[in-house]
Design an enzyme around this catalytic site. Structure first.
Site, PDB file in Angstrom:
ATOM      1  CG  HIS A  84      -1.920   1.080   1.270  1.00  0.00           C
ATOM      2  ND1 HIS A  84      -3.272   0.874   1.095  1.00  0.00           N
ATOM      3  CD2 HIS A  84      -1.781   2.414   1.488  1.00  0.00           C
ATOM      4  CE1 HIS A  84      -3.919   2.022   1.194  1.00  0.00           C
ATOM      5  NE2 HIS A  84      -3.027   2.977   1.438  1.00  0.00           N
ATOM      6  CD  GLU A  85       1.346   3.443   3.587  1.00  0.00           C
ATOM      7  OE1 GLU A  85       1.493   4.520   2.952  1.00  0.00           O
ATOM      8  OE2 GLU A  85       0.303   3.164   4.209  1.00  0.00           O
ATOM      9  CG  HIS A  88       0.243   6.011  -0.833  1.00  0.00           C
ATOM     10  ND1 HIS A  88      -0.822   6.324  -1.642  1.00  0.00           N
ATOM     11  CD2 HIS A  88      -0.288   5.550   0.337  1.00  0.00           C
ATOM     12  CE1 HIS A  88      -1.951   6.075  -1.003  1.00  0.00           C
ATOM     13  NE2 HIS A  88      -1.660   5.610   0.200  1.00  0.00           N
TER      14      HIS A  88
END
Length: 205
Positions: A84-85, A88
């Protein structure tokens, strides 16, 4: 609801390293390197205790991923948080996201992170007793994107939902750098293999 104890720091670090060796994270790390944004563990990944009930975050001011040692309790959760990170971080690298002044940019990256990280895979939804939902992936991605936006910005739920709705179709269908949504570990392996083959093709042009 039974609470799971936080992982001891040595085991936490071991799960983080295992996540970074998985096909999903490896694909993202290689894609960032190819885009001129190489990630080094000591410089770009920080393990910290977090106040909020979140697994991690991305600090765009220093291009650093934060993993919450007190809120990550298993290898599978670590895998999802790292992916997820990293999504980003990839968006920050390739798209120059205006995280603080353009709410649609934030919404788009949260949609992509929720869609591509495994947050909304069917097996995870079944474990949360949300199986049987029609279009469960879209429903879950919208819900998680809104929730993530509310966790990092002082905005109303209505503002977050409006931004998500406005960019959802294009951002939900943007799978870069994957060639598919990695719904499972096998999907991630095939996506990583496809990414490697695609990169070799462009190198040979």
């Amino acid at each position: 609801m039974r609470m799971t104890a936080a992982l001891p720091l040595p085991r936490f670090m071991d799960t983080e390293l295992k996540s970074c060796r998985g096909p999903q994270a490896k694909l993202l790390l290689e894609a960032m390197k190819n885009s001129g944004c190489a990630v080094t563990n000591n410089r770009h990944i920080s393990c910290e205790n977090c106040d909020k009930h979140v697994g991690g975050g991305f600090d765009s001011s220093v291009s650093q991923i934060v993993l919450c040692q007190n809120n990550i309790h298993s290898q599978s959760q670590m895998n999802r948080v790292v992916a997820h990170e990293l999504i980003h971080a990839f968006d920050h690298c390739r798209a120059h996201v205006d995280w603080f002044n353009n709410i649609k940019h934030l919404a788009c990256s949260e949609i992509r992170a929720s869609n591509l990280s495994g947050d909304c895979s069917l097996i995870n939804e079944m474990m949360r007793f949300r199986f049987g939902l029609k279009q469960h992936q879209q429903t879950c991605v919208k819900m998680k994107a809104v929730r993530s936006m509310l966790a990092v910005r002082n905005i109303t739920k209505e503002m977050a939902e409006k931004a998500v709705d406005e960019v959802f179709e294009s951002c939900f269908n943007d799978h870069e750098p994957f060639d598919r949504v990695p719904h499972s570990k096998l999907d991630a392996k095939y996506a990583y293999r496809g990414f490697q083959n695609r990169h070799r093709y462009y190198q040979n042009l």
